[in-house]
Design an enzyme around this catalytic site. Sequence first.
Site, mmCIF file in Angstrom:
data_model
loop_
_atom_site.group_PDB
_atom_site.id
_atom_site.type_symbol
_atom_site.label_atom_id
_atom_site.label_comp_id
_atom_site.label_asym_id
_atom_site.label_seq_id
_atom_site.Cartn_x
_atom_site.Cartn_y
_atom_site.Cartn_z
ATOM 1 N N ARG A 1 -14.334 6.285 -6.221
ATOM 2 C CA ARG A 1 -13.967 4.919 -6.624
ATOM 3 C C ARG A 1 -15.191 4.125 -7.087
ATOM 4 O O ARG A 1 -15.114 3.329 -8.029
ATOM 5 C CB ARG A 1 -13.259 4.213 -5.463
ATOM 6 C CG ARG A 1 -11.841 4.744 -5.229
ATOM 7 C CD ARG A 1 -11.310 4.316 -3.881
ATOM 8 N NE ARG A 1 -9.885 4.581 -3.711
ATOM 9 C CZ ARG A 1 -9.242 4.449 -2.550
ATOM 10 N NH1 ARG A 1 -9.899 4.054 -1.479
ATOM 11 N NH2 ARG A 1 -7.949 4.714 -2.476
ATOM 12 N N LYS B 1 -4.315 9.526 -8.785
ATOM 13 C CA LYS B 1 -3.256 8.573 -9.148
ATOM 14 C C LYS B 1 -3.072 8.539 -10.673
ATOM 15 O O LYS B 1 -3.897 9.100 -11.414
ATOM 16 C CB LYS B 1 -3.633 7.184 -8.605
ATOM 17 C CG LYS B 1 -3.679 7.133 -7.064
ATOM 18 C CD LYS B 1 -3.960 5.704 -6.608
ATOM 19 C CE LYS B 1 -4.041 5.613 -5.092
ATOM 20 N NZ LYS B 1 -4.242 4.206 -4.646
ATOM 21 N N ARG C 1 -12.292 10.772 2.873
ATOM 22 C CA ARG C 1 -12.232 9.306 2.780
ATOM 23 C C ARG C 1 -13.606 8.743 2.385
ATOM 24 O O ARG C 1 -13.695 7.839 1.568
ATOM 25 C CB ARG C 1 -11.783 8.686 4.115
ATOM 26 C CG ARG C 1 -10.322 8.908 4.474
ATOM 27 C CD ARG C 1 -9.346 8.064 3.698
ATOM 28 N NE ARG C 1 -9.494 6.644 3.887
ATOM 29 C CZ ARG C 1 -8.637 5.742 3.398
ATOM 30 N NH1 ARG C 1 -7.559 6.123 2.709
ATOM 31 N NH2 ARG C 1 -8.836 4.466 3.568
ATOM 32 N N TYR D 1 4.312 4.983 0.802
ATOM 33 C CA TYR D 1 3.604 3.734 1.093
ATOM 34 C C TYR D 1 4.348 2.852 2.100
ATOM 35 O O TYR D 1 4.167 1.637 2.090
ATOM 36 C CB TYR D 1 3.356 2.968 -0.210
ATOM 37 C CG TYR D 1 2.179 3.511 -1.021
ATOM 38 C CD1 TYR D 1 0.915 3.667 -0.451
ATOM 39 C CD2 TYR D 1 2.336 3.839 -2.367
ATOM 40 C CE1 TYR D 1 -0.156 4.147 -1.187
ATOM 41 C CE2 TYR D 1 1.254 4.324 -3.119
ATOM 42 C CZ TYR D 1 0.013 4.469 -2.515
ATOM 43 O OH TYR D 1 -1.058 4.944 -3.246
ATOM 44 N N HIS E 1 -5.911 8.752 -3.951
ATOM 45 C CA HIS E 1 -5.363 8.487 -2.622
ATOM 46 C C HIS E 1 -5.843 9.574 -1.673
ATOM 47 O O HIS E 1 -5.961 10.729 -2.061
ATOM 48 C CB HIS E 1 -3.828 8.512 -2.650
ATOM 49 C CG HIS E 1 -3.235 8.535 -1.262
ATOM 50 N ND1 HIS E 1 -3.028 7.398 -0.527
ATOM 51 C CD2 HIS E 1 -2.896 9.567 -0.442
ATOM 52 C CE1 HIS E 1 -2.562 7.723 0.675
ATOM 53 N NE2 HIS E 1 -2.468 9.042 0.750
ATOM 54 N N THR F 1 -11.529 1.022 -0.562
ATOM 55 C CA THR F 1 -10.287 0.765 -1.301
ATOM 56 C C THR F 1 -10.555 -0.036 -2.580
ATOM 57 O O THR F 1 -10.002 0.272 -3.638
ATOM 58 C CB THR F 1 -9.295 -0.009 -0.399
ATOM 59 O OG1 THR F 1 -9.092 0.758 0.793
ATOM 60 C CG2 THR F 1 -7.967 -0.228 -1.105
ATOM 61 N N PHE G 1 1.583 -6.897 -2.379
ATOM 62 C CA PHE G 1 1.347 -6.012 -3.528
ATOM 63 C C PHE G 1 2.239 -4.769 -3.529
ATOM 64 O O PHE G 1 2.067 -3.875 -4.356
ATOM 65 C CB PHE G 1 -0.129 -5.599 -3.577
ATOM 66 C CG PHE G 1 -0.647 -4.938 -2.328
ATOM 67 C CD1 PHE G 1 -0.441 -3.583 -2.080
ATOM 68 C CD2 PHE G 1 -1.333 -5.687 -1.364
ATOM 69 C CE1 PHE G 1 -0.921 -2.976 -0.928
ATOM 70 C CE2 PHE G 1 -1.827 -5.086 -0.200
ATOM 71 C CZ PHE G 1 -1.609 -3.732 0.010
ATOM 72 N N GLU H 1 2.159 13.001 5.118
ATOM 73 C CA GLU H 1 2.075 13.011 3.657
ATOM 74 C C GLU H 1 2.145 14.429 3.093
ATOM 75 O O GLU H 1 2.792 14.653 2.067
ATOM 76 C CB GLU H 1 0.786 12.287 3.215
ATOM 77 C CG GLU H 1 0.870 10.793 3.498
ATOM 78 C CD GLU H 1 -0.469 10.048 3.375
ATOM 79 O OE1 GLU H 1 -1.476 10.682 3.004
ATOM 80 O OE2 GLU H 1 -0.489 8.839 3.653
ATOM 81 N N ASN I 1 -7.139 2.415 -8.342
ATOM 82 C CA ASN I 1 -8.371 2.912 -7.717
ATOM 83 C C ASN I 1 -8.451 4.440 -7.667
ATOM 84 O O ASN I 1 -9.105 5.017 -6.808
ATOM 85 C CB ASN I 1 -8.596 2.252 -6.354
ATOM 86 C CG ASN I 1 -7.470 2.527 -5.387
ATOM 87 O OD1 ASN I 1 -6.581 3.335 -5.676
ATOM 88 N ND2 ASN I 1 -7.498 1.902 -4.235
#
Length: 147
Positions: free
Chosen positions: A102, A9, A85, A49, A115, A91, A57, A126, A112
């Site tokens: 993270r 990100k 993951r 998203y 993704h 998260t 948010f 995606e 964070n």
Amino acid sequence: MERTFLMVKPDGVQRNLIGEIVSRFEKKGFQLVGAKLMMIDQGLAEKHYQEHKDKPFFNELVDFITSGPVFAMVWEGNNVISVARSMMGKTNPQEAASGTVRGDYGLSVGMNIIHGSDSLESAKREIALFFNETELIDYKKEINRWI
Ligand code: DAT
Ligand code: MG
């Protein structure tokens, strides 16, 4: 072979973490099949998203993900969706275990760092959203039989 969509990100790019993150997935034994540094526009951010569009948010999330370059990637390997993951961590980086991306580098849930697709369906969706077929490269590495 299973594929997933991972993305450094804007905060991860600004903090010079692209190399570190790519390196973790390479060393784990996954194979990079596509990657690019790019800007996400409003339309792509909202599609990416879409599952969060009713969350409080959402606007903050779209503003953040469009605020600077991201490093979009497709990775391949055995169980790559769920293993990636776990390598990312929870998260909220304050709850993410040490040793995860993270957990090692983040403090705020908004920023964070990384993704990753959370299911086979979201990975397919995606990958198609971010990459053309011609940008994804199918190739073999001799080392794969040792992993
Ligand atoms: P993940 O990125 O772990 O799949 P998610 O899909 O639930 O998490 O949320 C997508 C992103 O939205 C997440 O990476 C950061 C942001 N986000 C999630 N929950 C949030 C919250 N409570 N406040 C602010 N941002 C949040
Ligand atoms: Mg998610």
